[in-house]
Design a protein around this motif. Structure first.
Motif, PDB file in Angstrom:
ATOM      1  N   SER A 175      46.439  24.572  33.404  1.00 45.78           N
ATOM      2  CA  SER A 175      46.512  23.642  34.533  1.00 45.78           C
ATOM      3  C   SER A 175      45.538  24.029  35.640  1.00 45.78           C
ATOM      4  O   SER A 175      44.941  23.166  36.286  1.00 45.78           O
ATOM      5  CB  SER A 175      47.936  23.594  35.101  1.00 45.78           C
ATOM      6  N   ASP A 176      45.350  25.330  35.836  1.00 43.62           N
ATOM      7  CA  ASP A 176      44.440  25.811  36.885  1.00 43.62           C
ATOM      8  C   ASP A 176      43.005  25.944  36.395  1.00 43.62           C
ATOM      9  O   ASP A 176      42.169  26.560  37.058  1.00 43.62           O
ATOM     10  CB  ASP A 176      44.933  27.144  37.430  1.00 43.62           C
ATOM     11  N   VAL A 214      58.050  23.100  29.723  1.00 39.93           N
ATOM     12  CA  VAL A 214      57.493  23.853  30.844  1.00 39.93           C
ATOM     13  C   VAL A 214      57.015  22.898  31.932  1.00 39.93           C
ATOM     14  O   VAL A 214      57.263  23.106  33.119  1.00 39.93           O
ATOM     15  CB  VAL A 214      56.326  24.749  30.376  1.00 39.93           C
ATOM     16  N   ILE A 215      56.338  21.847  31.506  1.00 37.52           N
ATOM     17  CA  ILE A 215      55.829  20.850  32.463  1.00 37.52           C
ATOM     18  C   ILE A 215      56.987  20.164  33.177  1.00 37.52           C
ATOM     19  O   ILE A 215      56.928  19.905  34.386  1.00 37.52           O
ATOM     20  CB  ILE A 215      54.934  19.829  31.734  1.00 37.52           C
ATOM     21  N   GLU A 216      58.051  19.885  32.441  1.00 35.64           N
ATOM     22  CA  GLU A 216      59.236  19.265  33.037  1.00 35.64           C
ATOM     23  C   GLU A 216      59.830  20.148  34.136  1.00 35.64           C
ATOM     24  O   GLU A 216      60.322  19.638  35.153  1.00 35.64           O
ATOM     25  CB  GLU A 216      60.272  19.016  31.948  1.00 35.64           C
ATOM     26  N   LEU A 217      59.762  21.457  33.958  1.00 36.09           N
ATOM     27  CA  LEU A 217      60.334  22.394  34.926  1.00 36.09           C
ATOM     28  C   LEU A 217      59.375  22.738  36.057  1.00 36.09           C
ATOM     29  O   LEU A 217      59.714  23.524  36.938  1.00 36.09           O
ATOM     30  CB  LEU A 217      60.729  23.700  34.210  1.00 36.09           C
ATOM     31  N   SER A 218      58.181  22.166  36.053  1.00 38.71           N
ATOM     32  CA  SER A 218      57.118  22.609  36.963  1.00 38.71           C
ATOM     33  C   SER A 218      57.146  21.959  38.342  1.00 38.71           C
ATOM     34  O   SER A 218      56.391  22.376  39.223  1.00 38.71           O
ATOM     35  CB  SER A 218      55.753  22.330  36.331  1.00 38.71           C
ATOM     36  N   THR A 219      57.991  20.966  38.537  1.00 39.36           N
ATOM     37  CA  THR A 219      57.933  20.145  39.754  1.00 39.36           C
ATOM     38  C   THR A 219      57.862  20.963  41.032  1.00 39.36           C
ATOM     39  O   THR A 219      57.011  20.716  41.897  1.00 39.36           O
ATOM     40  CB  THR A 219      59.149  19.205  39.813  1.00 39.36           C
ATOM     41  N   LYS A 233      52.167  18.232  36.328  1.00 41.15           N
ATOM     42  CA  LYS A 233      52.529  17.012  35.603  1.00 41.15           C
ATOM     43  C   LYS A 233      51.357  16.035  35.521  1.00 41.15           C
ATOM     44  O   LYS A 233      51.187  15.343  34.512  1.00 41.15           O
ATOM     45  CB  LYS A 233      53.741  16.353  36.258  1.00 41.15           C
ATOM     46  N   GLY A 234      50.553  15.983  36.563  1.00 45.32           N
ATOM     47  CA  GLY A 234      49.396  15.097  36.531  1.00 45.32           C
ATOM     48  C   GLY A 234      48.335  15.543  35.551  1.00 45.32           C
ATOM     49  O   GLY A 234      47.496  14.751  35.120  1.00 45.32           O
ATOM     50  N   LYS A 235      48.364  16.819  35.194  1.00 49.64           N
ATOM     51  CA  LYS A 235      47.381  17.354  34.249  1.00 49.64           C
ATOM     52  C   LYS A 235      47.956  17.501  32.849  1.00 49.64           C
ATOM     53  O   LYS A 235      47.315  18.089  31.964  1.00 49.64           O
ATOM     54  CB  LYS A 235      46.888  18.720  34.747  1.00 49.64           C
ATOM     55  N   ALA A 236      49.171  16.984  32.644  1.00 54.60           N
ATOM     56  CA  ALA A 236      49.873  17.162  31.371  1.00 54.60           C
ATOM     57  C   ALA A 236      49.054  16.721  30.158  1.00 54.60           C
ATOM     58  O   ALA A 236      48.982  17.465  29.163  1.00 54.60           O
ATOM     59  CB  ALA A 236      51.215  16.435  31.402  1.00 54.60           C
ATOM     60  N   PRO A 237      48.419  15.546  30.154  1.00 57.51           N
ATOM     61  CA  PRO A 237      47.656  15.137  28.957  1.00 57.51           C
ATOM     62  C   PRO A 237      46.587  16.147  28.570  1.00 57.51           C
ATOM     63  O   PRO A 237      46.415  16.472  27.389  1.00 57.51           O
ATOM     64  CB  PRO A 237      47.053  13.793  29.375  1.00 57.51           C
ATOM     65  N   ARG A 238      45.870  16.651  29.561  1.00 57.65           N
ATOM     66  CA  ARG A 238      44.808  17.620  29.283  1.00 57.65           C
ATOM     67  C   ARG A 238      45.395  18.924  28.743  1.00 57.65           C
ATOM     68  O   ARG A 238      44.856  19.529  27.805  1.00 57.65           O
ATOM     69  CB  ARG A 238      44.009  17.903  30.563  1.00 57.65           C
TER      70      ARG A 238
END
Length: 1077
Positions: free
Chosen positions: A460-461, A510-515, A522-527
């Motif tokens: 993500s980073d 993991v993405i679900e828990l990232s809020t 979450k905005g970078k989830a597809p990548r």
């Protein structure tokens, strides 16, 4: 029981324990009557008062009720134990035992002790310490109260109100107030309410060039602490994402090690100091989070009497629970010199009943450190002495996962709500139950739960898998997670595709828990998901073959060791083959080997990695050349001998030819080909320097050329095998033919010039902006050089000028370069700079510009700095967070660059008819003249608009009966917005109050301008220009607004302007008629 207060406890299926209390202070004894079962035994002591228990049964008859006389100098504890009988109900099986604990003072006489502590027991407190103990409170079998229920009774020999001995955590395992997200927010809110600015977590890719990843919460504030940047706020608090992989082998094996974790911190930049930091840390722990004070232990630096006194005298922590520790544990330094200071840490005690003797805060079965306070109060000088800092700072860190473990009462950090949902997802894919799994399965599930968090946040980073630096870290974690999943038996993506990737399915959790950790994830989830899928499937393609090979090699190593009586060891060659051909990070190979009891020859592996000439038995390799069809070419060939340091031309033999990924015997004219030679003067791309260009000539007879191959690129495969990529320009090339390999000397010289200039550039950067800057990448090409470096801001023009001046000065010094091959340790001791992320063998090549630069480098260089001729920076820009890029030219490219610039300047001089030194002044004058001309045009346009307005003013009409309001709604053709405004202002002045003016125009194609101007009389009727013009502009595909008396708007549909103005006229008439009638 006259004159006595009493309490009755019903135990053992109806039997009673009677507790009697004296009603006056003159009484000196209390009598207990109780039945004592024969199978009961003494248990723990009360660690808080560090009194010991006596389990002596003297005078006690198991079959009879026996009175026990208790004096006020004694204290007692009643604890409830499980009955050995499994047939009884939980309540009927509880057995009580009274233990006698002696007074803390063994030297005082009873009378003296009584005078100091008068007998006045007026209250009995019976507390149930925990409705049910959780494993987190008693994490090991050494804890005697594990899974026990207890009721404790204490008499206090003090006249003050009696407090419970045990203040235990309430059962909040399902309480949302102790969720990971809640703990994080409560921390931030706690310090925000105390004047701290809540700042966001910085990226896992830090601006700090001295570290690869963000490893601590204070990293983003390091420049402030070091005095290199001014503070923006006096106090701050953060929840920082962190990555540490130095002890990745401990993940899952201990209760607290992680690669990814969150560090909660509060920071003071010259504001508050030790007293407030300690006070708030204690208040947060005991009041906000509700931790029992008796379970908290403190460590302080051995010489930090100030912190000790604050903890003991002001906070009230008993001296027995404050331990002094040495410099290694409790003193922080920023480096050899600079800011430093003592630390103080808070530990949670899972087993307080184990007392105060032989306490080791490093005992993970009993303690966990959850809060660290750093008191930055000294400056360490060159001689090692300490001097007080003028500005004292506070840097703290509280581990979120550790606090969650404590408050959620689970046996380890992995079972908190921060990680356990990820483990549950992995368990679902593996079709296993974590609760009933064996230790090995739980270990693997924990590894996946931990690694997936690190992987998702790294990607993500912006950290993508690669074989160097940060990219290697994320690739290593991904491949470790893939292999671990296979050990668990995970097959497919969990959605029916047995050949699919499973990492994306877990990553979704993991993405679900990232809020609340990082809202950008979450905005970078597809990548993220696509990257994980691609990397996993790429690895799986070679994983099975690699696993089989590794298993075979390990079996052979074990058998060989058994036969020879030696220690089993896997060769570095095999480890390198697994790494390069099968994608096994050497760490995974090491882990698998360790599981089988086999070590790895890491020295041999490092030599292979550095492309050193192999031993005779290792001179043949499997070469993988990926081309369009991604096929593999298996060919037995020797390493390529590189002659290019000393020669630009050499005879060589063609060992292999490859066309479109397939091995061929001969190649005809016009074909693209990859040529493998036994020896070559061509430099293959590496270390940032591009490959040489040149020609291969095949001659016959009287030096007659029968084939010519133009080489446009040279790459390395498997370390020392050079692949020459080119095109057959003439004739036919065959395997086994001898060729004359000739490098283009002009292009080689350009590369040498730019490579040496790159070394000078790094030396100049370190001299001008600081030694902490480091190389982040480079490109040495024929026409230019590019150098990426870690730095947090753009360079100033003066800094760039200074860098250029230094480099050109070194060029002018005409210094001879020195090139040596030496042991790696000697090179590092001599101060040679190594490229971060690169691996080096035992012997390395060192290129030195004496007095200026010394680097480990395998590239080609000039022999004298004078060959560079001159150096010029052509651009400096940022390419990523904390990474800058300089592009420059030198040598022949410098001449070409200067000539091109000179040509442009001559053209300017000719056009402007001035000398070169007058161009700047002339251009500035032209710009000023243009600005004046534009202003004059604008003024003329305004006058024209006003004139036009004076003509259309006669079209105004009146509305209203009680008050006549003059109204004008007109289109003014192509007048621009500023002129339209001038016209409207003129009209409201001309028409006088009350008046309302609406004007429109189409100044350019696809553009509409609107303006509304109302006098005070109209505004007083409740009609506002800003609100009125908006709907009109909307009809023209735009919008706008403004003040009640004046507003402007725009649109993109000129064709709608007539109808919009018509509607504006109708609406205005309707509203004004109603208001003014």
């Amino acid at each position: 029981m006259g004159g006595l207060q009493h309490s009755l406890l019903s135990i053992n299926g109806g039997k009673s324990l009677i507790v009697l209390f004296p009603s006056s202070s003159s009484s000196s004894a209390t009598t207990f009557w109780f039945p004592k079962p024969a199978h009961s035994s003494a248990i723990s002591t009360d660690s808080e008062s560090h009194q010991f228990s006596s389990s002596s049964e003297s005078g006690m008859n198991p079959d009879n009720s026996k009175p026990l006389e208790i004096h006020s100098s004694d204290s007692f504890e009643i604890q409830k134990e499980k009955s050995p009988s499994k047939t009884q109900s939980p309540h009927s099986s509880d057995i009580f035992q009274i233990q006698e604990e002696k007074s803390p003072s063994k030297t005082q006489s009873p009378d003296l002790f009584a005078q100091q502590n008068p007998v006045s027991v007026t209250e009995c407190i019976v507390t149930r310490t925990l409705a049910r103990f959780s494993p987190s409170i008693s994490p090991s079998r050494h804890c005697l109260l594990k899974e026990a229920r207890s009721v404790q009774f204490r008499t206090r020999s003090t006249p003050a109100s009696v407090q419970p001995v045990t203040e235990e955590l309430e059962d909040k395992s399902k309480d949302s107030s102790v969720s990971g997200d809640s703990i994080r927010q409560r921390f931030l809110d706690f310090y925000a309410s105390r004047g701290h600015k809540i700042l966001p977590s910085s990226s896992l890719v830090p601006d700090d060039p001295t570290v690869l990843l963000t490893i601590a919460g204070m990293l983003q504030f390091k420049p402030i602490f070091l005095g290199k940047a001014p503070r923006q706020v006096p106090r701050a608090t953060t929840s920082q994402k962190c990555i540490r992989t130095n002890d990745v082998e401990n993940v899952g094996r201990t209760s607290r090690h992680h690669t990814f974790f969150e560090m909660l911190g509060n920071f003071s930049f010259g504001d508050y100091f030790k007293k407030e930091a300690i006070k708030w840390a204690w208040e947060l722990s005991t009041k906000e989070y509700g931790l029992p004070a008796r379970r908290l232990w403190i460590s302080v630096y051995e010489d930090d009497d100030e912190a000790f006194e604050i903890w003991n005298k002001e906070i009230g922590v008993p001296v027995e629970r404050i331990l002094r520790m040495g410099e290694e544990d409790n003193f922080w330094t920023s480096g050899v010199t600079g800011p430093c200071g003592p630390c103080s840490e808070i530990y949670y005690d899972f087993c307080p009943e184990r007392g105060y003797s032989d306490v080791d805060l490093g005992d993970g079965t009993r303690f966990i450190e959850f809060y660290n306070l750093v008191f930055m109060q000294y400056n360490k000088k060159d001689d090692g002495s300490l001097e007080p800092l003028k500005q004292k700072n506070i840097d703290t860190g509280l581990g979120l996962e550790r606090m969650a473990r404590i408050l959620q009462k689970v046996p380890n950090n992995y079972e908190t709500d921060l990680i356990y949902p990820i483990i549950e997802k992995a368990s679902e894919l593996a079709n296993v139950s974590y609760a009933t799994a064996d230790d090995d399965t739980k270990l693997n599930l924990k590894i996946i739960g931990d690694h997936m968090r690190a992987i998702v946040y790294l990607v993500s980073d912006g950290v993508f898998p690669s074989n160097i630096g940060r990219g290697y870290i994320v690739r290593r974690l991904i491949r470790r997670a893939v292999r671990t999943g296979r050990l668990l038996g995970i097959k497919g993506d969990g959605r029916g595709d047995l050949e699919g990737a499973f990492l994306p399915s877990i990553a979704e959790k993991v993405i679900e828990l990232s809020t609340h950790i990082d809202s950008d994830v979450k905005g970078k989830a597809p990548r993220i998901l696509e990257e994980l899928k691609r990397e996993e499937l790429r690895f799986v393609q070679t994983l099975e073959r690699g696993e089989k090979l590794l298993d075979q090699m390990l079996a052979e190593a074990l058998l060989s060791a058994q036969e020879n009586g030696t220690v089993p060891c896997l060769s570095g060659k095999v480890a390198f083959l697994l790494y390069d051909t099968y994608g096994f990070p050497v760490e995974i190979t090491t882990e698998v080997a360790d599981e089988r009891g086999v070590s790895i020859d890491m020295n041999g592996f490092d030599i292979e990695m550095e492309n050193q000439r192999r031993q005779s038995q290792a001179a043949h390799n499997v070469v993988k050349l990926s081309v369009e069809n991604d096929s593999d070419l298996a060919e037995k060939i020797t390493d390529t001998e590189f002659l290019g340091y000393d020669s630009l031309s050499a005879k060589a033999v063609v060992e292999s030819l490859v066309v479109n990924g397939k091995s061929v015997i001969r190649v005809s004219e016009g074909s693209d080909v990859e040529v493998l030679l036994n020896r070559t003067p061509f430099y293959a791309e590496s270390g940032g320097q591009i490959g040489d260009h040149g020609f291969l000539y095949v001659t016959q007879g009287n030096e007659q050329q029968t084939a010519v191959v133009e080489i446009k690129d040279v790459q390395k495969s498997l370390g020392n095998i050079f692949v020459h990529k080119g095109t057959i320009r003439e004739g036919v090339l065959e395997v086994g033919k001898e060729v004359e390999a000739t490098v283009d000397p002009n292009l080689r010289q350009r590369a040498k010039v730019h490579h040496t200039a790159t070394h000078l550039l790094q030396a100049a950067l370190k001299k001008v902006i600081g030694q902490e800057t480091s190389q982040a990448g480079s490109l040495v090409a024929f026409e230019r050089l590019r150098f990426d470096f870690n730095f947090h801001r753009p360079l100033l023009d003066t800094e760039l000028e200074e860098i250029e001046g230094l480099i050109n000065g070194w060029i002018g010094d005409a210094t001879l370069l020195q090139t040596k091959v030496m042991p790696l340790t000697d090179a590092k001791n001599a101060g040679a700079i190594a490229m971060f992320g690169e691996k080096y063998g035992e012997q390395v090549r060192v290129v030195e510009v004496p007095g200026v630069s010394m680097e480990l480098c395998g590239g080609t260089h000039v022999s004298n700095t004078a060959e560079i001729r001159a150096f010029k920076i052509i651009s400096e820009q940022g390419i990523a967070s904390g990474v800058r890029r300089i592009e420059a030219v030198a040598g022949e490219s410098f001449i070409e660059y200067i000539n091109a610039r000179d040509s442009h300047m001559k053209h300017l001089c000719s056009t402007l008819k001035v000398k070169a030194e007058e161009v700047t002044t002339r251009v500035e004058n032209l710009i000023e003249e243009l600005r004046a001309a534009r202003n004059e045009v604008a003024a003329l346009r305004a006058k024209a608009a006003v004139y036009k307005a004076s003509i259309i003013s006669s079209k105004a009409f009146t509305v209203g009966t009680s008050k006549e309001i003059r109204v004008l709604v007109e289109c003014m053709d192509d007048i621009d917005a500023d002129s339209l405004k001038s016209a409207a202002e003129y009209l409201v002045d001309t028409l006088e109050d009350p008046a309302a003016v609406i004007l429109g125009s189409c100044p350019d194609e696809g553009k509409v301008s609107l303006v509304a101007a109302f006098t005070k009389g109209v505004v007083d009727l409740g009609i506002q220009a800003g609100k009125f013009i908006g709907p009109v502009a909307k009809l023209c595909g735009g919008g706008g607004g403004g003040r009640p008396n004046f507003a402007q708007a725009g649109g993109r549909k000129p064709e709608n302007l007539p109808s919009a103005l018509e509607k504006a006229r109708a609406d205005l008439v309707s509203i004004l008629s109603e208001k003014a009638s």
